[in-house]
Design a protein around this motif. Structure first.
Motif, PDB file in Angstrom:
ATOM      1  N   MET A 197       2.779  15.830 -43.396  1.00 42.07           N
ATOM      2  CA  MET A 197       1.925  16.070 -42.021  1.00 42.07           C
ATOM      3  C   MET A 197       2.491  17.403 -41.649  1.00 42.07           C
ATOM      4  N   ALA A 217       2.679  20.102 -43.163  1.00 45.85           N
ATOM      5  CA  ALA A 217       3.637  20.825 -44.504  1.00 45.85           C
ATOM      6  C   ALA A 217       2.430  22.463 -44.622  1.00 45.85           C
ATOM      7  N   GLY A 218       1.285  22.204 -44.255  1.00 46.09           N
ATOM      8  CA  GLY A 218       0.269  23.172 -44.509  1.00 46.09           C
ATOM      9  C   GLY A 218      -0.876  23.411 -45.544  1.00 46.09           C
ATOM     10  N   THR A 257      -4.198  22.324 -45.055  1.00 50.51           N
ATOM     11  CA  THR A 257      -5.201  23.081 -44.299  1.00 50.51           C
ATOM     12  C   THR A 257      -5.084  24.560 -44.177  1.00 50.51           C
ATOM     13  N   THR A 264      -4.942  17.169 -36.832  1.00 53.51           N
ATOM     14  CA  THR A 264      -4.385  16.642 -38.070  1.00 53.51           C
ATOM     15  C   THR A 264      -5.569  16.345 -39.170  1.00 53.51           C
ATOM     16  N   THR A 265      -5.466  16.597 -40.283  1.00 55.88           N
ATOM     17  CA  THR A 265      -6.677  16.274 -41.084  1.00 55.88           C
ATOM     18  C   THR A 265      -6.945  14.753 -41.260  1.00 55.88           C
ATOM     19  N   PRO A 306      -5.354  14.307 -46.448  1.00 55.91           N
ATOM     20  CA  PRO A 306      -4.504  13.936 -45.251  1.00 55.91           C
ATOM     21  C   PRO A 306      -2.966  13.867 -45.553  1.00 55.91           C
ATOM     22  N   GLY A 307      -2.259  14.128 -44.564  1.00 54.45           N
ATOM     23  CA  GLY A 307      -0.859  13.920 -44.970  1.00 54.45           C
ATOM     24  C   GLY A 307      -0.171  12.679 -44.847  1.00 54.45           C
ATOM     25  N   GLN A 308      -0.624  11.819 -43.659  1.00 54.85           N
ATOM     26  CA  GLN A 308       0.109  10.569 -43.195  1.00 54.85           C
ATOM     27  C   GLN A 308      -0.466   9.517 -44.341  1.00 54.85           C
ATOM     28  N   ARG A 337       8.857  26.971 -44.983  1.00 57.73           N
ATOM     29  CA  ARG A 337       9.814  26.911 -43.982  1.00 57.73           C
ATOM     30  C   ARG A 337      11.072  27.076 -44.649  1.00 57.73           C
ATOM     31  N   ARG A 385       0.884  30.565 -45.020  1.00 57.24           N
ATOM     32  CA  ARG A 385      -0.191  31.451 -44.060  1.00 57.24           C
ATOM     33  C   ARG A 385      -0.424  32.555 -44.753  1.00 57.24           C
TER      34      ARG A 385
HETATM   35  N1  LIG Z   1       6.411  29.450 -38.016  1.00 56.78           N
HETATM   36  C1  LIG Z   1       5.962  28.897 -39.113  1.00 56.78           C
HETATM   37  N2  LIG Z   1       4.959  28.280 -39.279  1.00 56.78           N
HETATM   38  C2  LIG Z   1       4.320  27.707 -40.409  1.00 56.78           C
HETATM   39  C3  LIG Z   1       5.107  28.020 -41.544  1.00 56.78           C
HETATM   40  N3  LIG Z   1       4.353  27.432 -42.719  1.00 56.78           N
HETATM   41  C4  LIG Z   1       3.564  26.659 -41.883  1.00 56.78           C
HETATM   42  N4  LIG Z   1       3.563  27.015 -40.623  1.00 56.78           N
HETATM   43  C5  LIG Z   1       2.425  26.364 -39.405  1.00 56.78           C
HETATM   44  O1  LIG Z   1       2.340  24.988 -39.794  1.00 56.78           O
HETATM   45  C6  LIG Z   1       1.172  24.438 -39.561  1.00 56.78           C
HETATM   46  C7  LIG Z   1       0.575  23.733 -40.797  1.00 56.78           C
HETATM   47  O2  LIG Z   1      -0.507  22.991 -40.038  1.00 56.78           O
HETATM   48  P1  LIG Z   1      -1.511  22.346 -41.104  1.00 56.78           P
HETATM   49  O3  LIG Z   1      -2.105  23.444 -42.134  1.00 56.78           O
HETATM   50  O4  LIG Z   1      -2.704  21.769 -40.292  1.00 56.78           O
HETATM   51  O5  LIG Z   1      -0.897  21.325 -41.912  1.00 56.78           O
HETATM   52  P2  LIG Z   1      -1.174  20.102 -42.802  1.00 56.78           P
HETATM   53  O6  LIG Z   1      -0.383  20.132 -44.175  1.00 56.78           O
HETATM   54  O7  LIG Z   1      -2.803  20.524 -43.345  1.00 56.78           O
HETATM   55  O8  LIG Z   1      -1.219  18.855 -41.813  1.00 56.78           O
HETATM   56  P3  LIG Z   1      -1.947  17.439 -41.826  1.00 56.78           P
HETATM   57  O9  LIG Z   1      -3.446  17.666 -42.060  1.00 56.78           O
HETATM   58  O10 LIG Z   1      -1.590  16.865 -40.291  1.00 56.78           O
HETATM   59  O11 LIG Z   1      -1.268  16.656 -42.680  1.00 56.78           O
HETATM   60  C8  LIG Z   1       0.277  25.661 -39.216  1.00 56.78           C
HETATM   61  O12 LIG Z   1       0.052  25.868 -37.907  1.00 56.78           O
HETATM   62  C9  LIG Z   1       1.012  27.018 -39.940  1.00 56.78           C
HETATM   63  O13 LIG Z   1       0.819  28.013 -39.234  1.00 56.78           O
HETATM   64  C10 LIG Z   1       6.121  29.034 -41.587  1.00 56.78           C
HETATM   65  O14 LIG Z   1       6.716  29.281 -42.561  1.00 56.78           O
HETATM   66  N5  LIG Z   1       6.842  29.444 -40.321  1.00 56.78           N
END
Ligand SMILES: Nc1nc2c(ncn2[C@@H]2O[C@H](COP(=O)(O)OP(=O)(O)OP(=O)(O)O)[C@@H](O)[C@H]2O)c(=O)[nH]1
Ligand SMILES: [Mg+2]
Lengths: 136, 191
Positions: free
Chosen positions: B14, B16-17, B19, B48-49, B71-73, B127, B158
């Motif tokens: 969850m 990890a990014g 989406t 969350t997805t 989804p992550g969880q 990160r 990103r």
């Molecule tokens: N500051 C910072 N933010 C990051 C970095 N990598 C990812 N993010 C942020 O972390 C968040 C990841 O959110 P999601 O893309 O929703 O993650 P997800 O894996 O889809 O999560 P779930 O669907 O809930 O499982 C976003 O807001 C990104 O902008 C980083 O290296 N630095």
């Protein structure tokens, strides 16, 4: 995370259960009712033994999220209900809005019921429940 | 030859990014099924997805990448199975700021064991700039200890370039393992 302890108060929980019981008494063909958060945590449930409220909560969340994405994709407006018509049962999924947070509702019933009848009963229950929760 | 389609899966914990990564590279507006997040202990983000993410990339030759995010969880693990079916490769994203990123790796590597066993996977450590521990080498070791082979690299989900790099490394990995005819980075870097 234990959703019931963190996400709803004791008062809310008893309101949910009272409405679930009332609905199931009104419509005996309903075999199970489940209320959960939009992201799939169980809030209140009355299900036949052997069914996992935790798992069904997550599935309800996924299905409604997908239905909503499809409504958006097809410019259909807000998604109201989702009906799964299966060989042995009907499953209704819908949102349960109230002022604090959006919840979702899953209703399992036999396929002997008239869809209109059960939809009407469930929608009425949902409105009463929303009104009652908004009074808190 | 008629254009081919490749199904790829983004998975991982969850936040990890997944989406974010798909949104960074998709050429269509991604399909998102994010809902309000009630599990602030899992991750303190607003949404969350709940079902899946979906995006697409068309390569110069006309081949298409279909990108699916899970989804992550683990309560949504039924979606992992559904989405994993018929996929060519898996991208495991790790958030290195989480309490136990090596354990996250093991969990998702196990869940997508079929792809890892056939070397159709890549691991992206997010990160990493701010949280350099565990090190990339430790992740390599963890993958080896599981009996798998998968490239591990640091990524910022990103950044479009970073996500494309992950896909490129994944394709090289698949090609090396299977002598599969797969697209090359030259195709992907063309806008
Ligand atoms: N500051 C910072 N933010 C990051 C970095 N990598 C990812 N993010 C942020 O972390 C968040 C990841 O959110 P999601 O893309 O929703 O993650 P997800 O894996 O889809 O999560 P779930 O669907 O809930 O499982 C976003 O807001 C990104 O902008 C980083 O290296 N630095
Ligand atoms: Mg997501």
């Amino acid at each position: 995370m234990s959703a019931e302890t963190k996400l709803v108060s004791r008062t809310e929980a008893s309101i949910y259960h009272a409405h679930i019981d009332a609905l199931m008494t009104l419509q005996p063909e309903i075999s199970g009712v489940l209320i959960s958060t939009v992201d799939g945590f169980e809030i209140a449930a009355k299900l036949t033994p052997g069914l996992s409220a935790a798992k069904l909560s997550a599935m309800t969340s996924s299905l409604l999220a997908l239905a909503e994405a499809m409504c958006k994709e097809t410019a259909s407006g807000a998604c109201r209900d989702m009906v799964i018509d299966a060989e042995k049962s009907r499953i209704l999924l819908m949102e349960l809005p109230h002022h604090k947070q959006k919840l979702v509702l899953a209703v399992l019933c036999t396929n002997k019921v008239t869809l209109g009848q059960v939809l009407w009963a469930v929608r009425t229950c949902r409105e009463q429940l929303s009104r009652r929760l908004d009074m808190l | 030859m008629s254009p081919r389609e490749y199904k790829l899966i983004f998975t991982g914990s969850m936040g990890a990014g997944k989406t974010t990564a798909i949104a960074a590279v998709s050429e269509i507006e991604p399909c998102s099924t994010d809902v309000a997040n009630n599990d602030s202990g899992g991750h303190a983000k607003a949404t969350t997805t709940a079902a899946l993410d979906y995006g697409e990339i068309t390569l110069t030759g006309g081949d298409k990448l279909r990108l699916y995010g899970t989804p992550g969880q683990s309560r949504f693990d039924f979606m992992w199975k559904i989405l994993g079916q018929g996929s060519l490769g898996v991208i495991i994203l790790i958030d290195n700021s989480r309490p136990d990123p090596l354990r996250d790796l093991r969990d998702y590597a196990q869940a997508f064991g079929d792809a890892l066993a056939e070397s159709r996977a890549v691991v992206g450590i997010g990160r990493w700039q701010t949280h350099p521990s565990p090190s990339i080498e430790e992740f390599h070791e963890a993958v080896r200890d599981l009996g798998y082979a998968a490239p591990v690299l640091s990524v910022d989900v990103r950044e479009r370039r970073d996500v494309l790099m992950l896909l490129d490394v994944l394709f090289h990995q698949i090609e090396a393992a299977e002598q599969h005819a797969v697209p090359a980075i030259a195709d992907m870097e063309t806008p």
